[in-house]
Design an enzyme around this catalytic site. Structure first.
Site, short mmCIF file in Angstrom:
data_model
loop_
_atom_site.label_atom_id
_atom_site.label_comp_id
_atom_site.label_asym_id
_atom_site.label_seq_id
_atom_site.Cartn_x
_atom_site.Cartn_y
_atom_site.Cartn_z
CG ASP A 235 -11.65 3.10 3.14
OD1 ASP A 235 -10.40 3.02 3.33
OD2 ASP A 235 -11.65 2.28 2.08
CG HIS B 90 -11.05 -1.21 -3.41
ND1 HIS B 90 -10.65 -1.70 -2.23
CD2 HIS B 90 -10.29 -0.01 -3.44
CE1 HIS B 90 -9.67 -0.80 -1.55
NE2 HIS B 90 -9.60 0.28 -2.36
CG ASP B 91 -6.78 -1.58 -3.92
OD1 ASP B 91 -7.25 -0.78 -4.49
OD2 ASP B 91 -6.39 -1.47 -2.80
CD GLU C 135 -4.77 -1.03 2.16
OE1 GLU C 135 -4.79 -1.43 1.13
OE2 GLU C 135 -4.28 0.14 2.63
CG ASP D 162 -5.96 3.77 2.06
OD1 ASP D 162 -6.49 2.75 1.41
OD2 ASP D 162 -5.25 4.65 1.87
O1 TEU Z 1 -4.34 0.80 -1.24
C1 TEU Z 1 -2.97 0.49 -0.49
C2 TEU Z 1 -2.13 -0.23 -1.57
O2 TEU Z 1 -0.70 -0.12 -1.35
C3 TEU Z 1 -2.61 -1.25 -2.68
O3 TEU Z 1 -3.66 -2.24 -2.31
C4 TEU Z 1 -2.31 -0.67 -3.80
O4 TEU Z 1 -3.79 -0.53 -4.43
C5 TEU Z 1 -1.60 -1.37 -4.90
O5 TEU Z 1 -0.28 -1.58 -4.08
C6 TEU Z 1 -1.23 -0.76 -6.14
O6 TEU Z 1 -0.54 -1.72 -6.85
C7 TEU Z 1 -5.00 1.57 -0.38
C8 TEU Z 1 -6.02 1.55 -1.17
O7 TEU Z 1 -6.94 0.25 -0.98
C9 TEU Z 1 -6.18 1.93 -2.81
O8 TEU Z 1 -7.42 1.78 -3.30
C10 TEU Z 1 -5.69 3.38 -2.86
O9 TEU Z 1 -5.36 3.48 -4.08
C11 TEU Z 1 -4.35 3.50 -1.94
O10 TEU Z 1 -4.31 2.87 -0.70
C12 TEU Z 1 -3.97 4.84 -1.73
O11 TEU Z 1 -5.12 5.42 -0.93
#
Ligand code: TEU
Length: 564
Positions: free
Chosen positions: A99, A338-339, A266, A207
């Site tokens: 990541d 994970h989100d 992402e 990310d």
């Molecule tokens: O996530 C980016 C992101 O904008 C979303 O998936 C976010 O978790 C969601 O919109 C919140 O409602 C990435 C990572 O996958 C996430 O775990 C991190 O928290 C985020 O970036 C910051 O690094």
């Protein structure tokens, strides 16, 4: 097809290290824990392991706040453990994807510590420092340089009292945004990336990589419901220099490396048109993107405004992305990460039909064109968690949202209901290895409670049962490896107006595949003449003897094959 990139036939497995396997009894997963489970992953058949961040971090956002890009957090192990993981995974035929979190660092990263030390710090410009809004004084309500709302509640600007300036943080106040306009920042990041590639990693999942270029004039956003905070998205999503930065990164980091690598960006809010540009091979930016359209379909406004999901909308969305990236570019395919809440609870049935629903969802996803991603536990049909109170949650997004919503007068029970459906902690409960008290994840108290349904839903039971979700996923992965039409075939959506059944074909080199998925708990007749007698290559029920028509049983999935 030998000139096609290797990742077109690959399946990626995402590991959330914190919740995967704890080898040292501190309640948190770690790298030796992953090494101990490589044979399980090899048995599943996945080609790539993507690790969520394992770098040193204060863990404000579970590692997405990095304080040292070139080391391993002691909670996860050491660099020697990491090297061992790479070596063992490679020996078992699996690649490792790191990541890469470079839109922001932790506020405890030495770069930021130096940057905040004073206005004339040589690293001041490595982050986004701005004075208060014109005519206002630092700390006054509304004096933030823009009105943007952060992802984790409150404004995106934090005041540093020592210098009277604000710094930008799109996520938590412990995640200051790096200033990619500064070439020194970019070079430092590229050097770090080369260091990991030299160490043997096989690529990066990047990310929020479409947030690295902001509109440098920093305009205000349109305010939400008459509140004081506004929507910054148009000003930091896929910004003016995004393509330039990714092409530069490609030149500086990836070009000339002869090993097979993978880059996936992402990109929240990315449009199909932008995705075509980001993934067009001749532009040399990234191999594929994660887009969010299909996981936003059950949201009315914010992610906490949950509305019923409509199958027709899901088909329209996937269908558009399949068509849009047919000639140029490539899709990533995912239900979970994970989100996101667990897909079997979200778009399926996590009660009586759990196994059928999970296997149907897996079948539909894996038969699309693109690279599928399996998120840990998805291959077991793991479900959302039965959170009962706010104390059960750990995620900063959930905890902050609850505090903010309740303070704003929302009824706590209603806020909890939305959290139960959408909280990221649903995905983060520990991996369910067996039916022992902590699911075989840890011998200590886990950092986030194990789902009590691990007594029935766990890897030990699934591996022993040929009809389990695990073995169905194993067969889907094998099918992608052995049937070229799955990897390369053209995609055609069928029955796009049907509210209950998902149906599409893939065709390649004289072979045609039909995939059917019943998204309901009722029996559904499908009118697609000529298919009932075709060869059934995979299904989640015992074969149906009726060769005259197709009657799908509750949550049934079938894949037929015939010569075109
Ligand atoms: O996530 C980016 C992101 O904008 C979303 O998936 C976010 O978790 C969601 O919109 C919140 O409602 C990435 C990572 O996958 C996430 O775990 C991190 O928290 C985020 O970036 C910051 O690094």
């Amino acid at each position: 097809m030998t000139d096609e990139p290797w990742w077109k036939t690959a399946v990626v497995y995402q590991i959330y290290p914190r919740s995967f396997a704890d080898s040292d009894g501190d309640g948190i997963g770690d790298l030796p824990g992953i090494i101990g489970r490589l044979d399980y992953l090899r048995r599943l058949g996945v080609d790539v392991l993507w690790l969520s961040p394992v770098y040193p971090s204060p863990q404000d956002d579970n590692g997405y706040d990095i304080s040292d890009y070139q080391n391993i957090d002691p909670v996860f192990g050491t660099l020697a453990d990491f090297d061992a993981l790479v070596e063992r995974a490679h020996a078992k035929g699996m690649r490792i994807l790191m990541d890469l979190v470079v839109n922001h660092t932790s506020d405890e990263h030495p770069w930021f510590v130096e940057s905040r030390s004073g206005k004339d710090s040589p690293k001041r410009d490595w982050y986004w420092w701005r004075p208060p809004r014109a005519g206002m004084t630092a700390g006054q309500p509304g004096a933030e340089p823009t009105n943007w709302a952060s992802f984790f509640s409150g404004p995106t600007w934090e005041l540093d009292p020592a210098t009277g300036e604000y710094f930008l943080h799109l996520f938590s106040r412990k995640q200051p945004d790096l200033n990619w306009e500064n070439p020194e920042v970019r070079q430092a990041i590229y050097a770090m990336m080369r260091w990991w590639l030299d160490r043997g990693v096989d690529g990066f999942r990047m990310d929020v990589i479409n947030m690295i270029s902001k509109d440098t004039t920093l305009p205000d956003g349109v305010t939400f419901h008459g509140g004081s905070l506004g929507d910054g998205f148009p000003h930091f999503i896929s910004g003016p220099r995004n393509h330039e930065f990714l092409a530069e990164m490609h030149r500086e980091v990836f070009e000339g490396r002869d090993r097979p690598l993978l880059t996936v960006g992402e990109m929240p809010g990315v449009t199909l048109e932008q995705a075509v540009e980001f993934t067009a091979p001749e532009r040399r930016e990234v191999d594929m993107v994660f887009q969010f359209e299909h996981v936003n379909l059950d949201q009315a406004g914010s992610k906490w405004d949950v509305r019923p999901f409509q199958l027709r909308e899901l088909k329209a969305s996937f269908g558009r992305w399949q068509a849009g990236l047919a000639e140029v570019g490539w899709n990533s395919l995912y239900w979970n990460n994970h989100d996101q809440p667990r897909v079997v609870s979200r778009f399926g049935d996590d009660g009586a039909h759990r196994v059928r629903a999970a296997t149907m969802l897996g079948t539909v996803l894996h038969l699309h064109r693109g690279t599928p991603y399996v998120y840990q536990g998805e291959e077991l049909g793991m479900t959302n968690a039965p959170f009962t109170s706010i104390e059960d949650f750990r995620d900063i997004e959930s905890v902050n949202h609850y505090a903010e919503a309740v303070a704003a007068g929302q009824e706590p029970g209603a806020v909890l209901t939305a959290l139960r459906l959408m909280s990221r902690d649903n995905a983060r409960t520990p991996m369910q290895w067996d039916d022992s008290p902590n699911a075989g994840f840890t011998t200590a108290t886990p950092w986030l409670a194990v789902n009590p349904n691990h007594k029935e839903i766990n890897a030990a039971v699934a591996v022993a049962d040929p009809d389990s979700v695990f073995h169905h996923y194993r067969r889907l992965i094998e099918l992608r490896h052995t049937e070229p039409a799955v990897a390369y075939g053209d995609f055609t959506m069928l029955l796009s107006d049907d509210e209950h059944v998902y149906a599409f074909t893939r065709s390649y080199d004289g072979v045609e595949l039909l995939t059917l998925g019943n998204f309901t708990g009722a029996t559904r007749a499908v009118d697609l003449p000529g298919w009932a007698a075709a060869q059934l290559v995979i299904g989640n029920y015992p074969p149906d003897e009726d060769r005259n028509g197709i009657l799908l049983r509750p949550w049934e999935a079938r894949v037929y094959r015939r010569n075109a």
